[in-house]
Enzyme design. Structure first.
Site, mmCIF file in Angstrom:
data_model
loop_
_atom_site.group_PDB
_atom_site.id
_atom_site.type_symbol
_atom_site.label_atom_id
_atom_site.label_comp_id
_atom_site.label_asym_id
_atom_site.label_seq_id
_atom_site.Cartn_x
_atom_site.Cartn_y
_atom_site.Cartn_z
ATOM 1 N N ARG A 96 91.553 26.101 -67.096
ATOM 2 C CA ARG A 96 90.220 25.415 -67.649
ATOM 3 C C ARG A 96 89.723 26.357 -68.849
ATOM 4 O O ARG A 96 89.588 25.712 -69.932
ATOM 5 C CB ARG A 96 89.187 25.466 -66.566
ATOM 6 C CG ARG A 96 89.396 24.740 -65.397
ATOM 7 C CD ARG A 96 88.370 25.149 -64.373
ATOM 8 N NE ARG A 96 87.169 24.723 -64.547
ATOM 9 C CZ ARG A 96 86.164 25.143 -63.780
ATOM 10 N NH1 ARG A 96 86.567 25.541 -62.363
ATOM 11 N NH2 ARG A 96 84.844 24.732 -64.127
ATOM 12 N N LEU A 111 92.102 26.893 -54.732
ATOM 13 C CA LEU A 111 91.772 25.907 -56.141
ATOM 14 C C LEU A 111 90.363 26.101 -56.018
ATOM 15 O O LEU A 111 89.747 26.102 -55.143
ATOM 16 C CB LEU A 111 92.453 24.410 -55.472
ATOM 17 C CG LEU A 111 93.717 24.149 -55.316
ATOM 18 C CD1 LEU A 111 94.032 22.708 -54.898
ATOM 19 C CD2 LEU A 111 94.441 24.401 -56.610
ATOM 20 N N ASP A 112 89.807 25.747 -57.422
ATOM 21 C CA ASP A 112 88.545 25.813 -57.597
ATOM 22 C C ASP A 112 87.782 24.824 -56.831
ATOM 23 O O ASP A 112 88.559 23.644 -56.408
ATOM 24 C CB ASP A 112 88.366 25.451 -58.949
ATOM 25 C CG ASP A 112 88.659 26.783 -59.811
ATOM 26 O OD1 ASP A 112 89.041 27.710 -59.455
ATOM 27 O OD2 ASP A 112 88.780 26.442 -61.363
ATOM 28 N N LYS A 113 86.672 24.610 -56.563
ATOM 29 C CA LYS A 113 85.769 23.794 -55.749
ATOM 30 C C LYS A 113 86.103 22.443 -56.081
ATOM 31 O O LYS A 113 86.226 21.374 -55.437
ATOM 32 C CB LYS A 113 84.516 24.137 -55.791
ATOM 33 C CG LYS A 113 83.451 23.243 -54.873
ATOM 34 C CD LYS A 113 82.108 23.640 -54.966
ATOM 35 C CE LYS A 113 81.411 22.616 -53.948
ATOM 36 N NZ LYS A 113 79.944 22.971 -53.930
#
Length: 365
Positions: free
Chosen positions: A249, A146-148
């Protein structure tokens, strides 16, 4: 040093990566010269076939790697070992666990915590996995990322067998993930599919992606509006059918509805006024995947505080998000969702009354 041939299963997040880039990511001590020599001499193989440094890998493939070469005496350097975790780090790692069985963990990753390390990134989930080893022989293994700044459900394999099984589930698209997000403005189509190829944005070193019609990889995302706050913002359910970097995103920004708090892809327009947090509002709400031992893992992750407060501030009913079945082809009407929400709330109240009654009887006893 071991003299045994090594085998690795290509993970879901490495799908499409070049073989030489895989080594840079996972076996950083192996030079390109060594990789090229192994390929030239036929020692480097993918699913049993000879491979070259420029080959593209697919999730689930088995990579055969020769044993590491002995370092030259003048180039010898001490092996970097992971520092032992502190008690606070161990407690933090274990507090993230929302599902645990013999083959897997599911963590609820908080926003702001990276999944893996990198340049100037010392705090990350991978660095905390020693806290979850317990008495197992092998260290837990990340299955996806997962992205930060994205929160939510993160699957971790406890065994090599489970890691290979889950990698194939992700590459075969049998694993399903559902995200919740707040987006800027409201889409004119409330239930839609975004199909736009994604590639790296030149000049960013791979840190930023873009829609790339010519050279990008195919990417598909379904979105469904759960609720809307006038024309200002919408709460949506997102379901990725491919696993490209920053896919959700990029796709939402590309159709003119960036995720709230995502300045990287939405710029200044991604931030709302009125006390709405500037943190990114993207949460991996649910993950469902076949289990290596049969059955399924199906877990929901609770929202982080800033996301929950934003829903409340905008007048959204969090319970409505749970009214959309994962496999339903079209979303139910708002009237149907409210009916389901009321039924769900009634069930919860009834269960709580039962719990209070049991506690009261125990206290009397």
């Amino acid at each position: 040093m071991t003299d045994a041939v090594r085998q690795f299963t290509v993970g879901y997040d490495d799908d499409g990566i070049r073989l030489d880039r895989w080594f840079k990511r996972h076996l950083v001590d192996t030079s390109f010269t060594t990789v090229a020599k192994w390929a030239r001499t036929g020692q480097l193989r993918v699913d049993g076939s000879r491979a070259t440094p420029g080959d593209r890998l697919k999730a689930g493939q088995i990579l055969r790697v020769p044993p590491p070469e002995a370092a030259k005496p003048d180039a010898a350097r001490p092996k970097r070992e992971r520092a032992p975790l502190s008690e606070d780090q161990i407690a933090f790692a274990r507090e993230m666990v929302i599902h645990q069985d013999a083959q897997a963990f599911v963590l609820n990753k908080p926003p702001g915590l990276a999944t893996q390390g990198g340049t100037k990134t010392s705090e990350h989930v991978d660095g905390l996995l020693d806290a979850l080893q317990y008495d197992a022989e092998g260290r837990p293994k990340l299955v996806h990322r997962l992205d930060k700044d994205t929160s939510g459900a993160l699957l971790v394999a406890r065994t090599s067998r489970a890691a290979a099984f889950f990698a194939k589930a992700f590459s075969g698209r049998t694993a399903k993930k559902v995200y919740w997000a707040l987006i800027v403005d409201v889409p004119s189509i409330e239930d839609g599919m975004v199909e736009l190829p994604i590639g790296k944005q030149p000049g960013t070193g791979g840190e930023k992606m873009q829609v790339d019609e010519e050279n990008g990889q195919a990417a598909r995302t379904r979105y469904r509006v759960i609720e809307r706050a006038g024309n200002r913002t919408a709460w949506v359910e997102l379901q990725p059918f491919t696993g490209r970097t920053h896919q959700l995103r990029v796709h939402m920004a590309a159709i003119g509805h960036p995720i709230v708090g995502d300045g990287k892809y939405g710029g200044a327009a991604a931030f709302l006024t009125g006390g709405i947090s500037r943190k990114m509002h993207l949460h991996a709400r649910r993950i469902r995947v076949d289990h290596p031992d049969g059955g399924k893992i199906d877990v929901e992750a609770e929202l982080p505080t800033h996301f929950r407060e934003s829903l409340k501030s905008l007048g959204f009913d969090e319970m409505l998000g749970n009214m959309m079945p994962l496999d339903e082809p079209t979303p139910p009407s708002k009237a149907q969702m409210k009916t389901r929400a009321k039924a769900h709330a009634k069930t919860v109240r009834k269960a709580r009354r039962g719990e209070r009654r049991v506690r009261g009887e125990r206290e009397k006893a």
